[in-house]
Design an enzyme around this catalytic site. Structure first.
Site, PDB file in Angstrom:
ATOM      1  N   ASP A 173       0.837  -1.199   0.000  1.00  0.00           N
ATOM      2  CA  ASP A 173       0.000   0.000   0.000  1.00  0.00           C
ATOM      3  C   ASP A 173       0.883   1.265   0.000  1.00  0.00           C
ATOM      4  O   ASP A 173       1.864   1.333   0.752  1.00  0.00           O
ATOM      5  CB  ASP A 173      -0.872  -0.034   1.270  1.00  0.00           C
ATOM      6  N   GLU A 184       2.029  -0.334  -4.865  1.00  0.00           N
ATOM      7  CA  GLU A 184       1.076   0.712  -5.259  1.00  0.00           C
ATOM      8  C   GLU A 184       1.911   1.981  -5.414  1.00  0.00           C
ATOM      9  O   GLU A 184       2.410   2.541  -4.441  1.00  0.00           O
ATOM     10  CB  GLU A 184      -0.004   0.934  -4.197  1.00  0.00           C
TER      11      GLU A 184
HETATM   12  C1  NOJ Z   1      -4.398   2.973  -0.907  1.00  0.00           C
HETATM   13  C2  NOJ Z   1      -5.521   1.989  -0.774  1.00  0.00           C
HETATM   14  O1  NOJ Z   1      -5.716   1.352  -1.998  1.00  0.00           O
HETATM   15  C3  NOJ Z   1      -6.731   2.790  -0.329  1.00  0.00           C
HETATM   16  O2  NOJ Z   1      -7.908   2.029  -0.379  1.00  0.00           O
HETATM   17  C4  NOJ Z   1      -6.460   3.302   1.059  1.00  0.00           C
HETATM   18  O3  NOJ Z   1      -7.533   4.126   1.456  1.00  0.00           O
HETATM   19  C5  NOJ Z   1      -5.160   4.114   1.100  1.00  0.00           C
HETATM   20  N1  NOJ Z   1      -4.097   3.495   0.379  1.00  0.00           N
HETATM   21  C6  NOJ Z   1      -4.691   4.292   2.518  1.00  0.00           C
HETATM   22  O4  NOJ Z   1      -4.197   3.077   3.025  1.00  0.00           O
END
Ligand code: NOJ
Length: 536
Positions: A209, A273
């Site tokens: 993440d 990500e």
């Molecule tokens: C990215 C995640 O995909 C999202 O759903 C989340 O709200 C944020 N990061 C914070 O962790």
């Protein structure tokens, strides 16, 4: 448990030839009629995923969470959230997936925890608490205001004053999600142990993440103002996020994790990500072999679906990635409007072309649950909102619930997602024809197209590893070769278009009546038709 599922050619890591599938667990399949999808529900659907040809599933967070941000606020990195299952259920899922050649990847959230995590409870208790330095704390400025100008990516200041000690703590998201201090070696060691905990249970990899922001500027400097060439988010917040994330030191963490991942007999995959520009994206692969295995490509995901833009993002990506690096392609996820709505605007022909594109580029496609049936966003009413962003910004921004509604497995009440008498945690959209059961028995459906494309990928080495080469095409048409003999053509225009100087036969066209058709000298496609062909 060995994470050895599936087959991959000798010397070629499994994740390069894989088709991955994102499961947004709470909305996938509810096994116990409580209106919430769960791990047992995934076990029940493994046969279906095997039928579809999926090689690996990435599960949204399964760990303990008070759900301020639906799992992305973790209160225990080793415990399973009770309404999703138990560690025992998870172990059975890994074993069942392994038997079907499917690997299981988890979501890891290293940037922040829940405010309810015992580490933070300790950290905020006093200036000298053992875990004080595990989070980012700072004194107010002389006038009592926040330590610097950083804004949260969820809007508002990134700092909250904590009454107990009179210091501010940092949160790049909700105030319920305090950011960890990645300059602290104990935090790094703890995450090494967490990764090992799951790797040892047979987990084949992690989606990391917001991995680009976990390390912050050690001096907590102010971000500079945004300039006109900055992206939408920077413009919105009025600042360029160069100090509250995107620091060069994040690469040390990724190199460390890569070594850890590769210390296992079967290398585990790290998927980042990485919501950054293509040039920056390339840096997250390190030298091509020492950081992320795969990095999500946001310029591609957010590009308008037109031939010129999509082609140039892909060409840019191909040009910037270091040798040995491998792209990842995705069109939807739990934060972004689904591609059937966004790229295709509800037009099935466009959605089919998008699906063919995702499965025919050089790299690893990651489908989001529902992509394979052409599921569209289902805007929920204000009363049904669950996403804290929708709740906070309604009606200016409705949040992310529309792309998180339950998976329609069949028509009728509950849609095969749940047998609960009560309403599921998010409302189910229309289940009419857009459901798995209906589409599995329809040879012309999007689902059958997805499955056939995945089978073709498996059978065609060029589609797995062949290089990407753009082919000159008329305006509005994007064409590329994979290797020497495979041609992919997308007519992304409103009229018929012809690619000349090519001969061969169509393997699969989005208009399935054309499968097997031969062409000599030219290939003509109707508006928004796409095809993959073997050329001579
Ligand atoms: C990215 C995640 O995909 C999202 O759903 C989340 O709200 C944020 N990061 C914070 O962790």
């Amino acid at each position: 448990m060995t994470a050895t599922a599936g087959g991959s050619a000798p010397g070629r890591p499994w994740w390069r030839s894989a088709v991955l599938y994102q499961i947004y667990l709470r909305s996938f399949a509810d096994s116990n009629a409580d209106g919430v999808g769960d791990l047992e529900g995934v076990i029940d659907r493994l046969d279906h995923l095997e039928w579809l040809g999926i090689d690996g599933i990435w599960l949204s967070p399964i760990t303990l969470s008070p759900n301020a941000d639906w799992g992305y606020d973790v209160a225990d990195y080793r415990g399973v959230q009770p309404d999703l299952g138990t560690l025992e259920t998870f172990d059975r899922l890994v074993a069942g997936a392994d038997q079907r050649g499917i690997r299981v990847l988890l979501d890891i959230v290293p940037n922040h925890t829940s405010e309810q995590h015992p580490w933070f409870v300790d950290s905020r208790s006093s200036l000298t608490a053992p875990k004080r330095d595990w989070y980012v704390w700072s004194d107010p400025k002389a006038d009592g205001s926040a330590p610097n100008n950083w804004v949260s990516s969820f809007g508002g200041p990134a700092w909250t004053l904590d009454g107990t000690t009179g210091q501010f703590y940092l949160h790049n998201h909700l105030s319920e999600q305090p950011d960890l201090n990645w300059w602290n070696e104990e935090v790094r060691n703890e995450f090494d142990a967490i990764l090992r905990f799951w790797f040892d249970r047979g987990v084949a990899g992690f989606r990391i993440d917001v991995c680009n922001i976990i390390v912050k500027d050690a001096r907590l400097r102010d971000n500079p103002p945004a300039t006109p060439d900055d992206d939408f988010e920077a413009q919105l917040f009025g600042q360029r996020p160069v100090y509250n994330g995107n620091r060069p030191e994040v690469h040390d963490v990724l190199r460390r994790w890569r070594l850890l991942a590769e210390s296992y007999d079967t290398p585990r995959a790290l998927i980042g990500e990485t919501p950054v520009k293509v040039e920056e994206l390339a840096t997250y692969y390190g030298d091509g072999s020492d950081e992320l295995h795969l990095a999500f490509n946001f310029p591609f995901l957010t590009a308008p679906f037109d031939a010129t833009t999509m082609r140039s993002v892909v060409e840019d990506t191909e040009a910037h990635l270091p040798p040995g690096a491998w792209p990842a392609w995705t069109g939807s996820n739990h934060d972004m409007s689904r591609f059937s709505s966004r790229w295709a605007e509800g037009d099935p022909a466009k959605a089919r072309a998008a699906l063919l594109m995702l499965l025919c580029l050089r790299g690893t496609p990651v489908l989001y649950q529902g992509d394979e049936i052409g599921l569209e966003d289902f805007p929920v009413s204000q009363a049904d909102l669950r996403d804290p962003l929708g709740v906070r910004y309604w009606p200016a921004y409705a949040g992310r619930d529309a792309m998180r509604t339950p998976m329609p497995w069949r028509d009728g009440p509950g849609g095969g997602f749940t047998t609960a008498d009560t309403r599921p945690w998010l409302p189910l959209g229309p289940t009419g024809r857009c459901n798995v059961e209906h589409q599995r028995s329809d040879p012309w459906s999007m689902l059958t197209l997805a499955r056939d494309l995945i089978v073709l990928r498996r059978q065609t080495p060029e589609l797995q590893t062949g290089r990407y080469v753009t082919v000159t095409a008329p305006e509005g048409v994007w064409a590329w070769r994979r290797g020497e003999r495979v041609l992919v053509v997308l007519n992304m225009s409103e009229g018929e278009s012809t690619l000349t100087g090519t001969r061969g036969h169509i393997h699969i066209a989005t208009n399935r009546e054309r499968d097997g058709e031969s062409f000599d000298k030219a290939l003509t496609l109707r508006a928004w038709e796409a095809a993959i062909a073997e050329i001579r």
